[in-house]
Motif scaffolding. Structure first.
Motif, PDB file in Angstrom:
ATOM      1  N   GLY A 159      11.499 -34.464 -38.637  1.00 28.18           N
ATOM      2  CA  GLY A 159      12.028 -33.848 -39.846  1.00 28.18           C
ATOM      3  C   GLY A 159      12.814 -32.583 -39.583  1.00 28.18           C
ATOM      4  O   GLY A 159      13.312 -32.323 -38.476  1.00 28.18           O
ATOM      5  N   VAL A 160      12.905 -31.739 -40.606  1.00 24.85           N
ATOM      6  CA  VAL A 160      13.743 -30.539 -40.552  1.00 24.85           C
ATOM      7  C   VAL A 160      13.297 -29.564 -39.473  1.00 24.85           C
ATOM      8  O   VAL A 160      14.136 -29.046 -38.728  1.00 24.85           O
ATOM      9  N   PRO A 161      11.976 -29.237 -39.328  1.00 19.56           N
ATOM     10  CA  PRO A 161      11.593 -28.299 -38.261  1.00 19.56           C
ATOM     11  C   PRO A 161      12.024 -28.783 -36.883  1.00 19.56           C
ATOM     12  O   PRO A 161      12.539 -28.004 -36.084  1.00 19.56           O
ATOM     13  N   ALA A 162      11.808 -30.072 -36.604  1.00 18.82           N
ATOM     14  CA  ALA A 162      12.207 -30.609 -35.300  1.00 18.82           C
ATOM     15  C   ALA A 162      13.720 -30.551 -35.124  1.00 18.82           C
ATOM     16  O   ALA A 162      14.214 -30.281 -34.031  1.00 18.82           O
ATOM     17  N   ALA A 163      14.473 -30.789 -36.208  1.00 19.03           N
ATOM     18  CA  ALA A 163      15.932 -30.754 -36.125  1.00 19.03           C
ATOM     19  C   ALA A 163      16.422 -29.345 -35.804  1.00 19.03           C
ATOM     20  O   ALA A 163      17.348 -29.153 -35.002  1.00 19.03           O
ATOM     21  N   LEU A 164      15.817 -28.338 -36.442  1.00 21.36           N
ATOM     22  CA  LEU A 164      16.205 -26.957 -36.164  1.00 21.36           C
ATOM     23  C   LEU A 164      15.888 -26.589 -34.715  1.00 21.36           C
ATOM     24  O   LEU A 164      16.700 -25.969 -34.016  1.00 21.36           O
ATOM     25  N   PHE A 165      14.702 -26.977 -34.255  1.00 21.40           N
ATOM     26  CA  PHE A 165      14.309 -26.698 -32.877  1.00 21.40           C
ATOM     27  C   PHE A 165      15.208 -27.442 -31.904  1.00 21.40           C
ATOM     28  O   PHE A 165      15.556 -26.932 -30.835  1.00 21.40           O
ATOM     29  N   MET A 166      15.592 -28.648 -32.281  1.00 17.10           N
ATOM     30  CA  MET A 166      16.481 -29.455 -31.449  1.00 17.10           C
ATOM     31  C   MET A 166      17.837 -28.787 -31.263  1.00 17.10           C
ATOM     32  O   MET A 166      18.370 -28.693 -30.164  1.00 17.10           O
TER      33      MET A 166
END
Length: 707
Positions: free
Chosen positions: A389-396
């Motif tokens: 989701g969004v947290p993983a996308a930002l970290f990515m």
């Protein structure tokens, strides 16, 4: 007449019309449903008829065509030269010259086939309807070449006209195999029923497509007339029903119902003006002691519930729309952050690369990246962020930028992973982490330097081999602990080497029975298409995974990358540069063994050459550089009619091994001591050996002749 009487009369008339409106709405809804069903049945029947008709006519035309002749005219028209549709349309001189060349190719057989198409076209005529266009085309990639066009207008397609494919054909995976018939509308051509049928040779292979467009303007006009008749009949029925309802309205029910109706009708208006203001309905008091009073109380409660529901629904809807818009934007941003234009480097012929990512949610935590550091070094990254989701996308996105910056600054893979790990750990309150495989391909020197931070093992195919797991050195995940060290490892790149990188979403794809796809199925899928280009390999693996998963929901992001080394045009195909480590001694000897395998040496001499190379390279790895240094050595082979010369070059401490005295082989091993025997063997087995220190480099050359 008093004002009170007038208001009463107005309320009576209003109530009558409201009563009629209820019946009117119900009647319209039921009649509309019947009309829609009738209209759809009529429309679908006619659409199916014309689709079938178009397909049958196209099949008839296909049976009249000779595939050999089609290929003949296609090949002949290609000899004219590359077709420029823009110039053909706008440049009269170009058009005239091209038409002249194309017309010269039209022999008697061509005209006979074209006349046959005209006969088929002219044989179908239903008043204003008929075959509007009948043509034969050959699809090649994203372009289609017209061979025949049964059209006498000025806009007909000349033999050899090339257009970019569009419409359903552009979306089809194999348009050359034909398309399902469809109905479409064009501003210039109007409504058309279109069918594409392949023309097949004796082996069943699709050679060309027959396209037929049937004019459907008349049938569409008939539909409109049919709809108008239904609406007219419905209107008459509704008017009669309304008149009957108005006559039988009970006047005794008018006053209380009218008051309630008026108050209710102003509900929306009062709410839109001032939501906090008490409505007329909430102030209404009806004391009839019967169902009307109960109805009034129920409507008041309904008003309160609706107000509360609308308030909550408005807030929730606004929030969902905002989140949806932001997720859509995040999806586009994430997709744009990854290389997504292929071929990525159309000007390069020394390698090919293709990658894809299918997120499990709107945005995902997997990512890949590849970019040229300079003309001879290509960086490749495959990573998987914890979570979704969004947290993983930002970290990515943060991880991708940090890794790219580190590599572009000149760091090795291990150094880049160490630097990024420390940067992430410095402020990682959510304790997220990312697994990373990072490799830098040295295209000129044909080697790959890589480091692995807890990621899946790469799958490698060497030339003339098959895809196999490559057991590399694993480090801990990036972001897991500050101060971690990672280690580089080296892999030779031979012409034809392929590297498949992936995330755990491939091997852990799950079917409806919770069975994992697994690494064995991944290897099997890869080896069924091991000789294909990277794009085809990824497409086939994705197709195989989808077939296995079936209707089960996608659990994890599915990300893959495939790299193929084709050989650097500017490099010396008989040279190799490696890090001066003992691990690469075997790489060097294997390289030399492969190069001399086809030379006219006996097996004994080949072994002597391999031993000599092993001895020289081992000395460089052990003694040329200090322990703190990371040096390299190069190996160059030059063969001629008389034999082969092997040159080993390093930039280590200047040292001439030929100056060392030969050991006295007449003495016992204890008397001779340790050392010097290896270079002695090289001197004895090689026909010639020389050393020089040139431009700060140790250059040792060995020669072995055929005789």
């Amino acid at each position: 007449m008093s004002k009170k009487v007038k208001n009463k009369k107005n309320r009576i008339v209003s109530l009558r019309f409201k009563s009629v409106a209820v019946v009117l709405i119900a009647t319209i809804v039921l009649a509309s449903i019947g009309a829609i069903i009738s209209y759809n049945v009529y429309s679908n029947t006619m659409d199916a008829h014309y689709k079938t008709l178009a397909t049958n006519l196209a099949k008839t035309a296909a049976t009249q065509l000779d595939t050999n002749d089609i290929l003949h005219y296609y090949n002949e028209v290609k000899k004219i030269g590359e077709f420029d549709y823009e110039k053909y349309t706008n440049d009269e001189k170009y058009r005239a010259e091209y038409d002249k060349k194309a017309e010269a190719l039209k022999d008697e057989k061509y005209n006979t086939m074209l006349n046959t198409l005209f006969d088929i076209k002219n044989s179908f005529d239903e008043k204003d309807d008929g075959i509007k266009y009948l043509y034969v085309q050959k699809i090649d990639g994203n372009e289609t070449t017209y061979i025949f066009d049964a059209d006498n207008s000025e806009d007909k397609y000349q033999l050899g006209t090339v257009r970019e494919i569009s419409g359903p054909a552009k979306e089809a995976e194999h348009p050359e195999e034909g398309l399902e018939p469809f109905i479409s509308y064009d501003q210039d051509d109007g409504w058309l029923a279109t069918s594409y049928v392949p023309v097949r040779d004796n082996d069943g292979k699709a050679v060309a497509l027959v396209g037929i467009d049937i004019d459907m303007d008349k049938i569409m006009a008939d539909r409109n007339n049919y709809l108008k008749n239904i609406i007219a009949a419905l209107s008459i029925a509704v008017i009669l029903l309304c008149l009957i309802i108005m006559i039988i309205v009970n006047k005794g029910l008018v006053n209380p119902i009218n008051r309630l109706s008026n108050a209710t009708s102003r509900f929306v208006e009062n709410r839109s003006e001032d939501a906090n203001k008490a409505s007329e309905l909430s102030k209404l008091k009806i004391k009839t002691g019967d169902e009307v009073e109960t109805l009034c109380d129920s409507i008041k409660q309904m008003e309160r519930d609706i107000n509360e529901y609308i308030t909550n629904l408005t807030a929730v809807t606004a929030e969902k729309e905002r989140i949806g818009a932001e997720l859509g934007l995040a999806t586009r941003i994430q997709a744009d952050m990854l290389p997504n234009i292929f071929p990525a480097f159309p000007e390069r012929s020394d390698f090919d690369i293709y990658a894809s990512m299918t997120p499990a949610k709107e945005v995902g935590g997997d990512f890949y990246d590849f970019f040229l550091i300079d003309d001879t070094h290509l960086a490749m990254i495959m990573a998987d962020v914890s979570g979704k989701g969004v947290p993983a996308a930002l970290f990515m996105m943060m991880s991708k930028i940090l890794l790219q910056n580190a590599v572009l600054s000149g760091m090795s893979p291990a150094e880049a992973l160490m630097a990024v790990n420390n940067q992430i750990c410095a402020n990682n309150r959510e304790e997220m982490f990312v697994t990373v495989w990072l490799g830098i391909a040295d295209l000129r020197n044909r080697k790959l330097i890589a480091a692995n931070a807890g990621h899946e093992k790469p799958i490698v195919k060497m030339p003339n081999g098959k895809f196999e797991l490559y057991s590399d050195k694993h480090g801990f995940v990036v972001g897991g602990m500050e101060g971690l060290r990672y280690r580089d490892y080296e892999m030779p790149l031979e012409k034809g080497t392929k590297i498949f990188l992936y995330t755990d979403g491939v091997a852990e794809a799950t079917d409806a029975n919770d069975e994992l796809y697994g690494i064995e199925r991944t290897l099997d899928a890869l080896n069924t298409c091991k000789d294909e280009d990277p794009k085809t390999i990824l497409r086939e693996v994705k197709k195989n995974v989808d077939k296995f998963v079936g209707d089960a929901p996608q659990f994890d992001d599915l990300t893959m990358l495939c790299f193929e080394f084709k050989g650097f045009e500017g490099s010396d195909n008989d040279s190799l540069t490696l890090s001066a480590t003992l691990d690469n001694v075997g790489v060097a000897t294997d390289y030399v063994a492969e190069k001399i395998s086809e030379l006219p040496f006996s097996e004994k001499v080949k072994n002597q050459v391999s031993i000599a190379v092993d001895e020289i390279v081992s000395n460089v790895a052990r003694y040329a550089y200090n322990e703190e240094e990371t040096g390299e050595f190069s190996l160059r082979l030059q063969s001629d009619d008389n034999g082969i010369s092997i040159t080993v070059t390093d930039k280590g401490t200047p040292y001439n091994p030929l100056e060392k005295d030969d050991p006295d082989v007449t003495l016992s091993a204890d008397e001779r001591g340790i050392g010097g025997y290896g270079i002695f063997i090289v001197k004895k087995t090689m026909d010639d050996i020389s050393y020089e220190n040139k431009d700060g480099s140790n250059v040792l050359t060995m020669r072995k002749n055929y005789n």
